[in-house]
Design an enzyme around this catalytic site. Structure first.
Site, PDB file in Angstrom:
ATOM      1  N   ASP A 213     -10.782  20.586   9.004  1.00  0.00           N
ATOM      2  CA  ASP A 213     -11.636  19.452   8.638  1.00  0.00           C
ATOM      3  C   ASP A 213     -10.773  18.265   8.271  1.00  0.00           C
ATOM      4  O   ASP A 213     -10.021  18.313   7.312  1.00  0.00           O
ATOM      5  CB  ASP A 213     -12.526  19.848   7.450  1.00  0.00           C
ATOM      6  CG  ASP A 213     -13.617  18.813   7.199  1.00  0.00           C
ATOM      7  OD1 ASP A 213     -13.584  17.743   7.842  1.00  0.00           O
ATOM      8  OD2 ASP A 213     -14.504  19.088   6.364  1.00  0.00           O
TER       9      ASP A 213
ATOM     10  N   LYS B 190      -8.407  22.264   5.111  1.00  0.00           N
ATOM     11  CA  LYS B 190      -8.517  20.804   5.045  1.00  0.00           C
ATOM     12  C   LYS B 190      -7.260  20.206   5.646  1.00  0.00           C
ATOM     13  O   LYS B 190      -6.155  20.565   5.252  1.00  0.00           O
ATOM     14  CB  LYS B 190      -8.581  20.372   3.574  1.00  0.00           C
ATOM     15  CG  LYS B 190      -9.931  20.576   2.980  1.00  0.00           C
ATOM     16  CD  LYS B 190     -10.696  19.283   3.108  1.00  0.00           C
ATOM     17  CE  LYS B 190     -12.158  19.529   2.942  1.00  0.00           C
ATOM     18  NZ  LYS B 190     -12.978  18.430   3.384  1.00  0.00           N
TER      19      LYS B 190
ATOM     20  N   GLU C 211     -13.491  19.498  12.331  1.00  0.00           N
ATOM     21  CA  GLU C 211     -14.546  18.554  11.945  1.00  0.00           C
ATOM     22  C   GLU C 211     -13.967  17.147  11.908  1.00  0.00           C
ATOM     23  O   GLU C 211     -12.990  16.894  11.211  1.00  0.00           O
ATOM     24  CB  GLU C 211     -15.081  18.888  10.538  1.00  0.00           C
ATOM     25  CG  GLU C 211     -15.866  20.172  10.480  1.00  0.00           C
ATOM     26  CD  GLU C 211     -16.229  20.568   9.056  1.00  0.00           C
ATOM     27  OE1 GLU C 211     -16.511  19.683   8.224  1.00  0.00           O
ATOM     28  OE2 GLU C 211     -16.232  21.778   8.774  1.00  0.00           O
TER      29      GLU C 211
ATOM     30  N   LYS D 152     -25.112  20.048   6.068  1.00  0.00           N
ATOM     31  CA  LYS D 152     -25.061  20.175   4.615  1.00  0.00           C
ATOM     32  C   LYS D 152     -26.437  19.761   4.095  1.00  0.00           C
ATOM     33  O   LYS D 152     -26.706  18.565   3.888  1.00  0.00           O
ATOM     34  CB  LYS D 152     -23.995  19.234   4.038  1.00  0.00           C
ATOM     35  CG  LYS D 152     -22.560  19.630   4.362  1.00  0.00           C
ATOM     36  CD  LYS D 152     -21.607  18.679   3.659  1.00  0.00           C
ATOM     37  CE  LYS D 152     -20.192  19.189   3.627  1.00  0.00           C
ATOM     38  NZ  LYS D 152     -19.594  19.422   4.926  1.00  0.00           N
TER      39      LYS D 152
ATOM     40  N   ASP E 129     -19.699  16.411  11.417  1.00  0.00           N
ATOM     41  CA  ASP E 129     -20.184  16.640  10.052  1.00  0.00           C
ATOM     42  C   ASP E 129     -20.708  15.302   9.524  1.00  0.00           C
ATOM     43  O   ASP E 129     -21.926  15.075   9.493  1.00  0.00           O
ATOM     44  CB  ASP E 129     -19.040  17.207   9.179  1.00  0.00           C
ATOM     45  CG  ASP E 129     -19.448  17.393   7.729  1.00  0.00           C
ATOM     46  OD1 ASP E 129     -20.622  17.187   7.398  1.00  0.00           O
ATOM     47  OD2 ASP E 129     -18.584  17.751   6.894  1.00  0.00           O
TER      48      ASP E 129
HETATM   49  O1  LIG Z   1     -17.860  23.565   5.036  1.00  0.00           O
HETATM   50  C1  LIG Z   1     -17.265  24.383   4.274  1.00  0.00           C
HETATM   51  O2  LIG Z   1     -16.729  25.417   4.708  1.00  0.00           O
HETATM   52  C2  LIG Z   1     -17.194  24.137   2.800  1.00  0.00           C
HETATM   53  C3  LIG Z   1     -17.655  22.809   2.342  1.00  0.00           C
HETATM   54  C4  LIG Z   1     -16.689  21.692   2.629  1.00  0.00           C
HETATM   55  O3  LIG Z   1     -15.685  21.899   3.279  1.00  0.00           O
HETATM   56  C5  LIG Z   1     -16.960  20.391   2.128  1.00  0.00           C
HETATM   57  C6  LIG Z   1     -18.007  20.191   1.257  1.00  0.00           C
HETATM   58  C7  LIG Z   1     -18.227  18.950   0.673  1.00  0.00           C
HETATM   59  C8  LIG Z   1     -17.357  17.923   0.893  1.00  0.00           C
HETATM   60  C9  LIG Z   1     -16.137  18.045   1.683  1.00  0.00           C
HETATM   61  O4  LIG Z   1     -14.981  17.944   0.949  1.00  0.00           O
HETATM   62  C10 LIG Z   1     -16.094  19.259   2.584  1.00  0.00           C
HETATM   63  C11 LIG Z   1     -16.440  18.751   3.983  1.00  0.00           C
HETATM   64  O5  LIG Z   1     -16.177  17.578   4.258  1.00  0.00           O
HETATM   65  O6  LIG Z   1     -16.961  19.462   4.823  1.00  0.00           O
HETATM   66 MG   LIG Z   2     -16.532  18.267   6.788  1.00  0.00          MG
END
Ligand SMILES: O=C(O)CCC(=O)C1=CC=C[C@@H](O)[C@@H]1C(=O)O
Ligand SMILES: [Mg+2]
Length: 331
Positions: free
Chosen positions: A169, A141, A198, A243, A221
Site C-alpha cells: 500500500d 506499507k 494499493e 473501507k 482504495d
Molecule cells: O487494509 C488493511 O489491510 C488494513 C487497513 C489499512 O491498511 C489502512 C487503514 C486505514 C488507513 C490506512 O493507513 C491504511 C490504508 O490506507 O489502507
Molecule cells: Mg490503502
C-alpha cells in the site's frame, strides 16, 4: 405496537502512537456504539470517523446520529422507512449495521483470517507469517521510506517465503520515477505474487501506467471514495478496497462488492481502525459477502483494549460498556 428505543455510547480508547496515518500519529481513537431496539430485537453498530480520512468529525457524526435516530423513530411510527443515503459515511455505515443486525440479516460467523500488517520491521512479519494457517498473505506499507528500499524488502520476502502473496500500500505517494525505482528491485519472476499494490502513484492514471509498464497488479482504495467513482475493470487492476466506515451504508458497500465481482475484480473489506467491536462486525460482513477473500482487518493490535466484542484469540483486555472507556450520550 412494538416499542422502539435506542442508546448511544461514546468511547475513547488509547492507541499505540507508532501507527502512521499519513502525516499524523493517532494516540487515541474516538467513536460511538449505537444500540437500536425494536421490541425483543436489538442491533448494534459502530460509528467511528477516522481523522484525516473521514470528512466528518466525531462531534458531527454524533449530532447527526442523534437527529437521524429521532427522525427514524417518528418515521417508523408512521410505518415509513428513513434513508441513510444523505448521512455521513461513518454514520450511514454504523446505523445500517445496527438495523441489519436487528433484522437478523448479518451472519454470526466471521472471516477472521488476517493479512498481517507490517509497518516497518521485517523480522516481526517473519514471526507472524510462521504462525499463519492456510493462505499466506501479508500487507506492507510502502512509500514511507526510499522506493528502492521498499522494492528490496518486498523482493526479499517473496524470495524467502515461496508461498507468500503480498499486498502493498503506497497511499498515492510515488511519482512515476519512484514507482519505477520500486519495481526495478522486484525480480520479474516475483511480481505475480504481489497480489496488488494499493494506489502506487499520485494519480490513478499514473498508477495504471505503472501497472502496464511493470506487470505489477494494482488496487484502488482512495479512488473508491471519490465522488464520481465507478467500478470498471482495467488492465492489471486486481481489486478494490472497501473501507465501509469511509464509504457509507452496508447497502452501498454491498453494491460495490457486487459490481466488483461482476467485473472480475476482488473486493477486499478493510479496516478504518475501528475497535474490536467494529472489526468483528466487518469480519462478519466479509464472511457474508466476500467469503473467499482475506479481509484487511489486522489493525486491532494498534489499540490498548478491545471493546464489548472480542476478536478471536486476541490477548488484549476486553472493556465493557460500564468501563472507564465509555460514557452514555444524553439524547
Ligand atoms: O487494509 C488493511 O489491510 C488494513 C487497513 C489499512 O491498511 C489502512 C487503514 C486505514 C488507513 C490506512 O493507513 C491504511 C490504508 O490506507 O489502507
Ligand atoms: Mg490503502
Amino acid at each position: 405496537m412494538t416499542e422502539r428505543s435506542y442508546k448511544i455510547y461514546r468511547y475513547q480508547i488509547p492507541m499505540d502512537s507508532q501507527v502512521v496515518l499519513r502525516n499524523r500519529f493517532l494516540k487515541q481513537r474516538d467513536g460511538l456504539l449505537v444500540k437500536i431496539q425494536c421490541g425483543e430485537k436489538q442491533g448494534w453498530g459502530e460509528i467511528a470517523p477516522l481523522p484525516e480520512f473521514s470528512q466528518e468529525t466525531i462531534e458531527q457524526a454524533q449530532q447527526q446520529t442523534i437527529e437521524w435516530l429521532k427522525a427514524w423513530d417518528q418515521a417508523r411510527s408512521r410505518n415509513e422507512k428513513l434513508s441513510l443515503e444523505e448521512c455521513y459515511p461513518s454514520v450511514a455505515f454504523g446505523l445500517s449495521c445496527a438495523l441489519t443486525e436487528m433484522q437478523g440479516q448479518l451472519t454470526e460467523q466471521g472471516n477472521f483470517k488476517t493479512a498481517p500488517l507490517c509497518y516497518g520491521d521485517p523480522d516481526e512479519l517473519y514471526d507472524e507469517l510462521d504462525q499463519l494457517p492456510g493462505e499466506k498473505i501479508a500487507k506492507i506499507k510502502v512509500g514511507l521510506y526510499e522506493a528502492n528500499r521498499d522494492g528490496l524488502i518486498a523482493d526479499m520476502f517473496l524470495e524467502a517465503v515461496p508461498d507468500l502473496k503480498l499486498r502493498l500500500d503506497a497511499n498515492r505517494s510515488w511519482t512515476p520515477a519512484k514507482a519505477a525505482m520500486f519495481a526495478k528491485y522486484v525480480k520479474p519472476e516475483h511480481r505475480s505474487r504481489i497480489q496488488f499494490i494499493e494506489e502506487p502513484c499520485k494519480t490513478p492514471a499514473d498508477s495504471l501506467q505503472f501497472a502496464a509498464d511493470t506487470g505489477i497488479a494494482i488496487a484502488w482504495d482512495e479512488t473508491v471514495r471519490e465522488a464520481d467513482f465507478q467500478v470498471t475493470a482495467q488492465p492489471h487492476l486486481a481489486a478494490i478496497v472497501i473501507k465501509p466506515t469511509l464509504v457509507g451504508s452496508l447497502e452501498k458497500c454491498v453494491r460495490l462488492i457486487e459490481q466488483a465481482h461482476q467485473q472480475g475484480l476482488i473486493a477486499v473489506i478493510s479496516s478504518s481502525i475501528e475497535s474490536s467491536f467494529g472489526l468483528t462486525q466487518l469480519a462478519r460482513i466479509a464472511q457474508q459477502y466476500t467469503p473467499n477473500t482475506t479481509p484487511g482487518l489486522d489493525t486491532l493490535d494498534l489499540m490498548k483494549v478491545q471493546l464489548v466484542r472480542a476478536w478471536p484469540n486476541s490477548t488484549l483486555p476486553l472493556a465493557e460498556l460500564d468501563s472507564e472507556y465509555f460514557s452514555e450520550v444524553a439524547i
